[in-house]
Motif scaffolding. Structure first.
Motif, PDB file in Angstrom:
ATOM      1  N   LEU A  25     133.010  55.862  -9.259  1.00 38.10           N
ATOM      2  CA  LEU A  25     132.157  56.585  -8.337  1.00 38.10           C
ATOM      3  C   LEU A  25     132.978  57.668  -7.642  1.00 38.10           C
ATOM      4  O   LEU A  25     134.080  57.409  -7.156  1.00 38.10           O
ATOM      5  CB  LEU A  25     131.576  55.630  -7.278  1.00 38.10           C
ATOM      6  CG  LEU A  25     130.582  56.248  -6.313  1.00 38.10           C
ATOM      7  CD1 LEU A  25     129.276  56.554  -7.033  1.00 38.10           C
ATOM      8  CD2 LEU A  25     130.330  55.330  -5.125  1.00 38.10           C
ATOM      9  N   GLN A  26     132.425  58.864  -7.595  1.00 34.83           N
ATOM     10  CA  GLN A  26     133.074  59.973  -6.892  1.00 34.83           C
ATOM     11  C   GLN A  26     132.189  60.416  -5.731  1.00 34.83           C
ATOM     12  O   GLN A  26     130.962  60.385  -5.825  1.00 34.83           O
ATOM     13  CB  GLN A  26     133.315  61.163  -7.827  1.00 34.83           C
ATOM     14  CG  GLN A  26     134.362  60.916  -8.893  1.00 34.83           C
ATOM     15  CD  GLN A  26     133.810  60.113 -10.053  1.00 34.83           C
ATOM     16  OE1 GLN A  26     132.723  60.393 -10.543  1.00 34.83           O
ATOM     17  NE2 GLN A  26     134.556  59.113 -10.485  1.00 34.83           N
ATOM     18  N   ALA A  55     131.905  57.202   2.705  1.00 37.52           N
ATOM     19  CA  ALA A  55     132.459  56.137   1.877  1.00 37.52           C
ATOM     20  C   ALA A  55     131.333  55.260   1.356  1.00 37.52           C
ATOM     21  O   ALA A  55     130.241  55.224   1.941  1.00 37.52           O
ATOM     22  CB  ALA A  55     133.460  55.306   2.677  1.00 37.52           C
ATOM     23  N   TYR A  88     124.657  51.330  -3.593  1.00 37.62           N
ATOM     24  CA  TYR A  88     125.773  51.400  -2.661  1.00 37.62           C
ATOM     25  C   TYR A  88     125.324  51.533  -1.205  1.00 37.62           C
ATOM     26  O   TYR A  88     124.419  52.306  -0.891  1.00 37.62           O
ATOM     27  CB  TYR A  88     126.671  52.585  -3.000  1.00 37.62           C
ATOM     28  CG  TYR A  88     127.365  52.444  -4.325  1.00 37.62           C
ATOM     29  CD1 TYR A  88     126.782  52.939  -5.485  1.00 37.62           C
ATOM     30  CD2 TYR A  88     128.584  51.790  -4.416  1.00 37.62           C
ATOM     31  CE1 TYR A  88     127.407  52.801  -6.704  1.00 37.62           C
ATOM     32  CE2 TYR A  88     129.216  51.641  -5.642  1.00 37.62           C
ATOM     33  CZ  TYR A  88     128.624  52.150  -6.780  1.00 37.62           C
ATOM     34  OH  TYR A  88     129.247  51.995  -7.985  1.00 37.62           O
ATOM     35  N   TYR A 142     135.174  49.378   2.371  1.00 36.31           N
ATOM     36  CA  TYR A 142     134.567  50.457   1.597  1.00 36.31           C
ATOM     37  C   TYR A 142     135.518  50.849   0.465  1.00 36.31           C
ATOM     38  O   TYR A 142     136.679  51.185   0.703  1.00 36.31           O
ATOM     39  CB  TYR A 142     134.249  51.650   2.504  1.00 36.31           C
ATOM     40  CG  TYR A 142     133.029  51.388   3.367  1.00 36.31           C
ATOM     41  CD1 TYR A 142     133.132  50.659   4.544  1.00 36.31           C
ATOM     42  CD2 TYR A 142     131.777  51.849   2.980  1.00 36.31           C
ATOM     43  CE1 TYR A 142     132.009  50.389   5.322  1.00 36.31           C
ATOM     44  CE2 TYR A 142     130.645  51.594   3.750  1.00 36.31           C
ATOM     45  CZ  TYR A 142     130.775  50.865   4.917  1.00 36.31           C
ATOM     46  OH  TYR A 142     129.661  50.598   5.681  1.00 36.31           O
ATOM     47  N   ASP A 143     135.004  50.793  -0.746  1.00 40.49           N
ATOM     48  CA  ASP A 143     135.848  50.955  -1.930  1.00 40.49           C
ATOM     49  C   ASP A 143     136.065  52.411  -2.325  1.00 40.49           C
ATOM     50  O   ASP A 143     137.095  52.743  -2.919  1.00 40.49           O
ATOM     51  CB  ASP A 143     135.208  50.230  -3.122  1.00 40.49           C
ATOM     52  CG  ASP A 143     135.101  48.741  -2.876  1.00 40.49           C
ATOM     53  OD1 ASP A 143     134.075  48.141  -3.246  1.00 40.49           O
ATOM     54  OD2 ASP A 143     136.051  48.165  -2.305  1.00 40.49           O
ATOM     55  N   TYR A 144     135.108  53.258  -2.031  1.00 35.93           N
ATOM     56  CA  TYR A 144     135.151  54.637  -2.524  1.00 35.93           C
ATOM     57  C   TYR A 144     135.045  55.594  -1.346  1.00 35.93           C
ATOM     58  O   TYR A 144     134.187  55.431  -0.474  1.00 35.93           O
ATOM     59  CB  TYR A 144     133.998  54.881  -3.504  1.00 35.93           C
ATOM     60  CG  TYR A 144     133.957  53.890  -4.628  1.00 35.93           C
ATOM     61  CD1 TYR A 144     133.135  52.769  -4.570  1.00 35.93           C
ATOM     62  CD2 TYR A 144     134.747  54.069  -5.753  1.00 35.93           C
ATOM     63  CE1 TYR A 144     133.099  51.844  -5.592  1.00 35.93           C
ATOM     64  CE2 TYR A 144     134.715  53.149  -6.789  1.00 35.93           C
ATOM     65  CZ  TYR A 144     133.900  52.046  -6.699  1.00 35.93           C
ATOM     66  OH  TYR A 144     133.882  51.140  -7.729  1.00 35.93           O
ATOM     67  N   TRP A 145     135.913  56.599  -1.379  1.00 34.94           N
ATOM     68  CA  TRP A 145     135.999  57.545  -0.264  1.00 34.94           C
ATOM     69  C   TRP A 145     136.002  58.982  -0.755  1.00 34.94           C
ATOM     70  O   TRP A 145     136.578  59.293  -1.807  1.00 34.94           O
ATOM     71  CB  TRP A 145     137.290  57.310   0.523  1.00 34.94           C
ATOM     72  CG  TRP A 145     137.296  56.028   1.287  1.00 34.94           C
ATOM     73  CD1 TRP A 145     137.559  54.774   0.804  1.00 34.94           C
ATOM     74  CD2 TRP A 145     137.023  55.865   2.678  1.00 34.94           C
ATOM     75  NE1 TRP A 145     137.460  53.844   1.804  1.00 34.94           N
ATOM     76  CE2 TRP A 145     137.134  54.492   2.970  1.00 34.94           C
ATOM     77  CE3 TRP A 145     136.695  56.747   3.712  1.00 34.94           C
ATOM     78  CZ2 TRP A 145     136.929  53.968   4.252  1.00 34.94           C
ATOM     79  CZ3 TRP A 145     136.497  56.235   4.988  1.00 34.94           C
ATOM     80  CH2 TRP A 145     136.614  54.867   5.244  1.00 34.94           C
ATOM     81  N   GLU A 197     130.331  51.360  -0.708  1.00 33.04           N
ATOM     82  CA  GLU A 197     130.701  50.044  -1.205  1.00 33.04           C
ATOM     83  C   GLU A 197     129.497  49.447  -1.914  1.00 33.04           C
ATOM     84  O   GLU A 197     128.344  49.693  -1.503  1.00 33.04           O
ATOM     85  CB  GLU A 197     131.126  49.131  -0.060  1.00 33.04           C
ATOM     86  CG  GLU A 197     130.060  48.890   0.986  1.00 33.04           C
ATOM     87  CD  GLU A 197     130.163  47.550   1.676  1.00 33.04           C
ATOM     88  OE1 GLU A 197     130.907  46.678   1.189  1.00 33.04           O
ATOM     89  OE2 GLU A 197     129.489  47.374   2.697  1.00 33.04           O
TER      90      GLU A 197
END
Length: 128
Positions: free
Chosen positions: A1-2, A96, A31, A115-118, A98
């Protein structure tokens, strides 16, 4: 994920600004989304989040009543609407995500690593 944030800039006190958080490589429906900010010399803090299923939101006291989240599923984008801006809102704002299992969480008691993606952030400056 971007994740890519945009929409930051310079705004006068009392003004408004809308930030965008565009997701790619994954759908918004999976998400929970959190908005965070980091002012110079301060730790990063969470300010609002939105659940994946119904888009319901939670906010911290620092922005309650002034900032809101909106989602556009067709564009896979989340927006942060900021009204009645104050100089103390000056910060780099981050989005972000998750995988949402139990609803979003936000606040000083929630670790950032949840939160996994930033995204890389966008600068907001509130000044005359």
């Amino acid at each position: 994920l971007q994740i890519v944030e945009s929409g930051g800039g310079l705004v006068q006190p009392g003004g408004s600004l809308r930030l965008s958080c565009a997701l790619s490589g994954g759908t918004l429906d999976r998400y929970a989304i959190g908005w965070f900010r980091q002012a110079p010399g301060k730790e990063r803090e969470g300010i609002l989040c939105a659940n994946s299923n119904d888009g319901s939101t939670k906010s911290t006291d620092s922005v309650k009543g002034r900032f809101t989240i909106a989602r556009n599923r067709a564009k896979n984008t989340v927006y942060l609407q900021m009204n009645s801006l104050k100089p103390e809102d000056t910060a780099v704002y981050y989005c972000a995500a998750e995988p949402d299992e139990n609803g979003c969480l936000i606040g000083p008691e929630v670790p950032l690593v949840k939160y996994d993606y930033w995204g890389k952030g966008t600068q907001v400056t509130v000044s005359l």
